[in-house]
Write an enzyme that holds these catalytic residues in place. Structure first.
Site, mmCIF file in Angstrom:
data_model
loop_
_atom_site.group_PDB
_atom_site.id
_atom_site.type_symbol
_atom_site.label_atom_id
_atom_site.label_comp_id
_atom_site.label_asym_id
_atom_site.label_seq_id
_atom_site.Cartn_x
_atom_site.Cartn_y
_atom_site.Cartn_z
ATOM 1 N N THR A 116 0.854 -1.183 0.000
ATOM 2 C CA THR A 116 0.000 0.000 0.000
ATOM 3 C C THR A 116 0.893 1.238 0.000
ATOM 4 O O THR A 116 1.835 1.329 0.775
ATOM 5 C CB THR A 116 -0.959 0.008 1.202
ATOM 6 O OG1 THR A 116 -0.210 0.016 2.420
ATOM 7 C CG2 THR A 116 -1.868 -1.216 1.173
ATOM 8 N N GLY A 149 -1.308 4.622 -4.724
ATOM 9 C CA GLY A 149 -1.981 3.381 -5.070
ATOM 10 C C GLY A 149 -1.449 2.184 -4.314
ATOM 11 O O GLY A 149 -0.895 2.303 -3.227
ATOM 12 N N ASP A 206 -8.147 12.231 7.998
ATOM 13 C CA ASP A 206 -7.460 11.462 9.036
ATOM 14 C C ASP A 206 -7.080 10.110 8.438
ATOM 15 O O ASP A 206 -7.952 9.380 7.975
ATOM 16 C CB ASP A 206 -8.409 11.281 10.228
ATOM 17 C CG ASP A 206 -7.810 10.500 11.385
ATOM 18 O OD1 ASP A 206 -6.608 10.178 11.355
ATOM 19 O OD2 ASP A 206 -8.565 10.203 12.327
ATOM 20 N N GLY A 263 -5.122 1.604 6.818
ATOM 21 C CA GLY A 263 -4.568 0.278 6.546
ATOM 22 C C GLY A 263 -5.504 -0.835 6.979
ATOM 23 O O GLY A 263 -5.655 -1.842 6.287
ATOM 24 N N ASP A 264 -6.139 -0.644 8.125
ATOM 25 C CA ASP A 264 -7.102 -1.639 8.595
ATOM 26 C C ASP A 264 -8.288 -1.726 7.644
ATOM 27 O O ASP A 264 -8.773 -2.817 7.333
ATOM 28 C CB ASP A 264 -7.582 -1.291 10.007
ATOM 29 C CG ASP A 264 -6.452 -1.344 11.024
ATOM 30 O OD1 ASP A 264 -5.587 -2.233 10.898
ATOM 31 O OD2 ASP A 264 -6.428 -0.502 11.931
ATOM 32 N N ALA A 269 -11.696 5.602 4.420
ATOM 33 C CA ALA A 269 -11.303 5.785 5.816
ATOM 34 C C ALA A 269 -10.533 7.089 6.025
ATOM 35 O O ALA A 269 -10.559 7.651 7.117
ATOM 36 C CB ALA A 269 -10.459 4.597 6.280
ATOM 37 N N ARG A 300 -12.760 10.682 6.707
ATOM 38 C CA ARG A 300 -13.515 10.979 7.932
ATOM 39 C C ARG A 300 -12.589 10.900 9.136
ATOM 40 O O ARG A 300 -11.586 10.187 9.110
ATOM 41 C CB ARG A 300 -14.651 9.975 8.127
ATOM 42 C CG ARG A 300 -15.757 10.128 7.126
ATOM 43 C CD ARG A 300 -16.944 9.288 7.522
ATOM 44 N NE ARG A 300 -18.002 9.419 6.524
ATOM 45 C CZ ARG A 300 -18.858 8.476 6.259
ATOM 46 N NH1 ARG A 300 -18.821 7.342 6.893
ATOM 47 N NH2 ARG A 300 -19.793 8.677 5.345
ATOM 48 N N GLY A 328 -11.509 9.696 12.791
ATOM 49 C CA GLY A 328 -11.714 8.553 13.674
ATOM 50 C C GLY A 328 -11.712 7.241 12.927
ATOM 51 O O GLY A 328 -12.017 7.184 11.742
#
Length: 199
Positions: free
Chosen positions: A78, A83, A104, A109-110, A140, A143, A145
């Site tokens: 990643t 990309g 943020d 990654g999660d 992710a 947003r 958090g």
């Protein structure tokens, strides 16, 4: 480290697709890699896995080749806004990221790995699965958090469709050799995706 190695071995023994996100990064013993179908480091983690400084000035592709030689089936690096690089027996390609207004990056990654697992479990081919994962990670970033930034299926699908449509239009502009259209579309990518509402 023992828990991750055991999980990969058990997953492989059960016939599951094993995905290892090596975060937080640390060098791993080579014997874990033979049980990993898909390894998903970011560029810093990739270097650390090979015992290099996180900012070592070496090609991520060359380092992914080194990891594959240690027994990993597929490496998906990643690379944030650059990309995700897929390197396997079948693929050697870069999947573009989905450009969003970054608020943020915590949890990106999660989200990427969750999206990858979902897409592979649905039977998608690897490039399509990584495209879905990249959209999940991009979502992710838009947003604040970790939990609020995880995308609903409809939101991630919308990002994927928008990115694929933009890729096709850019490819047509390149094929036509239309420099003005190429430049205009490249600039639009950064502003074409909506700011995602808070939930």
């Amino acid at each position: 480290m023992f828990a991750a190695a055991r999980a990969m071995a058990l997953g492989r023994a059960a016939g599951a697709i094993t995905i290892l996100n090596p975060a937080p990064a640390r060098p791993l013993p080579d014997d874990i890699f033979k049980h990993v179908d898909v390894l998903t480091p970011n560029e810093s983690e990739l270097r650390i896995l090979l015992g290099l400084p996180a900012d070592a000035p070496r090609s991520s592709r060359a380092l992914a080749v080194e990891l594959r030689k240690r027994g990993v089936g597929t490496v998906v690096v990643t690379m944030g806004r650059n990309g995700a690089l897929i390197l396997s027996d079948e693929y050697d390609l870069l999947i573009p990221s989905v450009t969003v207004p970054v608020v943020d990056t915590t949890g990106a990654g999660d989200a990427f790995n969750a999206g990858l697992a979902v897409a592979l479990a649905e039977g998608r081919d690897l490039p399509d699965a990584v495209r879905f994962a990249a959209a999940s990670g991009s979502h992710a970033c838009a947003r604040l958090g970790v939990i609020p930034s995880l995308g609903r299926r409809s939101e991630v699908d919308a990002l994927v469709h928008l990115a694929v449509a933009e890729d096709r239009m850019l490819a047509h502009a390149i094929a036509r050799g239309d420099a003005d259209d190429i430049e205009r579309r490249a600039q639009q990518v950064a502003v074409s995706l909506p700011v995602l509402p808070e939930v």
